[in-house]
Scaffold this active site. Sequence first.
Site, short mmCIF file in Angstrom:
data_model
loop_
_atom_site.label_atom_id
_atom_site.label_comp_id
_atom_site.label_asym_id
_atom_site.label_seq_id
_atom_site.Cartn_x
_atom_site.Cartn_y
_atom_site.Cartn_z
N TYR A 125 21.61 -17.48 -19.75
CA TYR A 125 22.53 -17.90 -18.69
C TYR A 125 23.27 -16.72 -18.06
CZ TYR A 125 21.53 -22.33 -20.94
OH TYR A 125 20.88 -23.40 -21.50
N ARG A 144 29.65 -15.78 -16.60
CA ARG A 144 30.18 -16.66 -17.67
C ARG A 144 31.68 -16.45 -17.92
NH1 ARG A 144 28.80 -17.04 -22.30
NH2 ARG A 144 28.58 -19.30 -22.40
N CYS A 182 35.23 -8.52 -4.78
CA CYS A 182 36.57 -8.79 -4.22
C CYS A 182 37.07 -10.18 -4.62
CB CYS A 182 36.53 -8.65 -2.71
SG CYS A 182 35.97 -7.01 -2.27
N GLU A 183 37.29 -10.36 -5.86
CA GLU A 183 37.83 -11.61 -6.42
C GLU A 183 38.58 -11.26 -7.69
OE1 GLU A 183 36.76 -15.21 -6.22
OE2 GLU A 183 35.10 -15.03 -4.82
N TYR A 189 33.59 -19.80 -17.32
CA TYR A 189 33.98 -20.54 -18.54
C TYR A 189 35.00 -19.80 -19.38
CZ TYR A 189 29.07 -21.96 -17.60
OH TYR A 189 27.89 -22.33 -17.02
N GLY A 248 21.02 -27.13 -27.36
CA GLY A 248 22.44 -27.15 -27.64
C GLY A 248 22.95 -26.30 -28.78
N GLU A 270 14.76 -28.86 -27.28
CA GLU A 270 14.79 -28.10 -26.02
C GLU A 270 15.76 -26.91 -26.11
OE1 GLU A 270 16.10 -30.96 -23.12
OE2 GLU A 270 14.30 -32.18 -23.29
N PRO A 271 15.65 -26.07 -27.11
CA PRO A 271 16.63 -24.98 -27.23
C PRO A 271 16.45 -23.93 -26.14
CG PRO A 271 14.88 -24.69 -28.84
CD PRO A 271 14.62 -26.01 -28.14
N GLY A 272 17.56 -23.44 -25.64
CA GLY A 272 17.51 -22.34 -24.69
C GLY A 272 18.27 -21.16 -25.27
N1 LLP Z 1 17.93 -29.37 -22.22
C1 LLP Z 1 18.70 -29.76 -21.19
C2 LLP Z 1 18.42 -31.04 -20.55
C3 LLP Z 1 19.75 -28.95 -20.74
O1 LLP Z 1 20.50 -29.35 -19.73
C4 LLP Z 1 19.98 -27.71 -21.37
C5 LLP Z 1 21.06 -26.84 -20.92
C6 LLP Z 1 19.14 -27.33 -22.45
C7 LLP Z 1 18.14 -28.19 -22.84
C8 LLP Z 1 19.29 -26.04 -23.18
O2 LLP Z 1 20.49 -26.01 -23.88
P1 LLP Z 1 20.87 -24.79 -24.86
O3 LLP Z 1 19.97 -24.86 -26.07
O4 LLP Z 1 20.68 -23.53 -24.10
O5 LLP Z 1 22.29 -25.04 -25.19
N2 LLP Z 1 25.41 -22.07 -18.09
C9 LLP Z 1 26.00 -22.54 -19.32
C10 LLP Z 1 25.05 -23.39 -20.11
C11 LLP Z 1 24.52 -24.57 -19.37
C12 LLP Z 1 23.55 -25.40 -20.16
C13 LLP Z 1 22.83 -26.34 -19.29
N3 LLP Z 1 21.85 -27.13 -19.96
C14 LLP Z 1 26.48 -21.33 -20.10
O6 LLP Z 1 26.35 -20.20 -19.61
O7 LLP Z 1 27.03 -21.46 -21.18
#
Ligand code: LLP
Length: 420
Positions: free
Chosen positions: A376, A317, A347-348, A321, A241, A278-280
Amino acid sequence: MKNHNFKFKNNLLFVENISVPSIIEKLGTPLYIYSKKAILEAWDSYYQAIKNRNCLVCYGMKANSNLAVLKEFSKLGSGFDIVSGGELERVLAIKADPKKVVFSGVGKQSWEIEKAIKAGIKCFNVESEAELHNISRIAKHFGLVAPISLRVNPDVDANTHPYISTGLKENKFGISINTAFDCYQVASKLPNIDIVGIDCHIGSQLTEIKPFIDSLEKIILLINKINTYGIQIKHIDIGGGIGIQYKEESCISPKELIDKVFDKLEDNNLEHLQVILEPGRSLIGNAGILVTKVQYLKESEDRNFAIVDAAMNDLIRPALYHSYHEIVTVVERNVAKKEYDVVGPICESSDWLAKNRLLNELQEGELLAIESIGAYCMTMASNYNTRGRAAEIMVDKSDYYIIKRRETIDDLLRLESTIS
Ligand code: LLP
């Protein structure tokens, strides 16, 4: 630029030691370019913050699941947060350790659960009582034990875009904080289930620490409650997050969050728990750019359109969003600024990448770099309008590696057939 590994030298944009035009000359556009050093530095910001504390980072691979990216994180010691059998296959493909894998997601199918139990993952983050029963049934069938934690929905507002907020009671995610205690009791009586942890993830692109702490406080109360019932857990997973800077947002550092979490646990005599993160996005988001070419310039009565060869199928994105991605011209020229809508060929009307954006006055054929596309973007890319997905490359100092080749039209047609 949002990340210092992408910078201008003599008016040309470089990724580490390679100029972007020299890459594009060989590989064409659109092209996702990642910097390995940027990835290593993002990892380091977590590693330095953790120090010698008991904390496992499980990279949220939905942000970017290219095998080369996963391999780098695995080499650094990362585990993985997965949400599908497909993502588990990626872990296995790079020979990463399944014991560092947590499996989240509200709709885990039986075949996925079976595969994960057999692979010996660290933990299922269970999102409903129905799922809990299914996991128990499958584990029992195979004579195996499934390690689980409950993903608790703490009903906390993450103050982020509603589509990426997950910790409110109206969201589909997790088990309500009000019923989680009952659910733990159910779990403790189910066969072939080993309760190992507690989990929550309240949303993505968070720019404040308060929602994390609010939910942590609620989770700690719950841990104390289940402890008195005799359920001892080994870890607390606080999800991902942490946001990144797309525009001018001020961001939380991993250190700020990690220090606060450990302080809170100590204050509550819970320092024996392992912390899972769980950082992404914060590990990869600003480690990439998408390079695209201006195809045509078109002036309407209302707007100046720069029609580029990347589109919403490469970067959804903004359409989804209304998110902001910085755009720069790859070659800096001393020209006047002009306002553009940067749009793709799809075409959108939602196929836009930037609106009312002040850029250097553009020329047809000019290259643009769209920033902050490491997370993402490729993972959410599609083949809409029968457009092949772009290639991905990883730059490592003065070398680059094609980590996913460009999709051809043949690739797209191969899976289909007519009925006669
Ligand atoms: N853990 C869980 C259970 C999650 O659902 C997610 C992201 C993460 C970890 C990783 O979160 P992060 O650190 O990346 O914030 N497509 C959207 C973001 C969707 C996130 C979904 N879950 C965007 O482009 O902003």
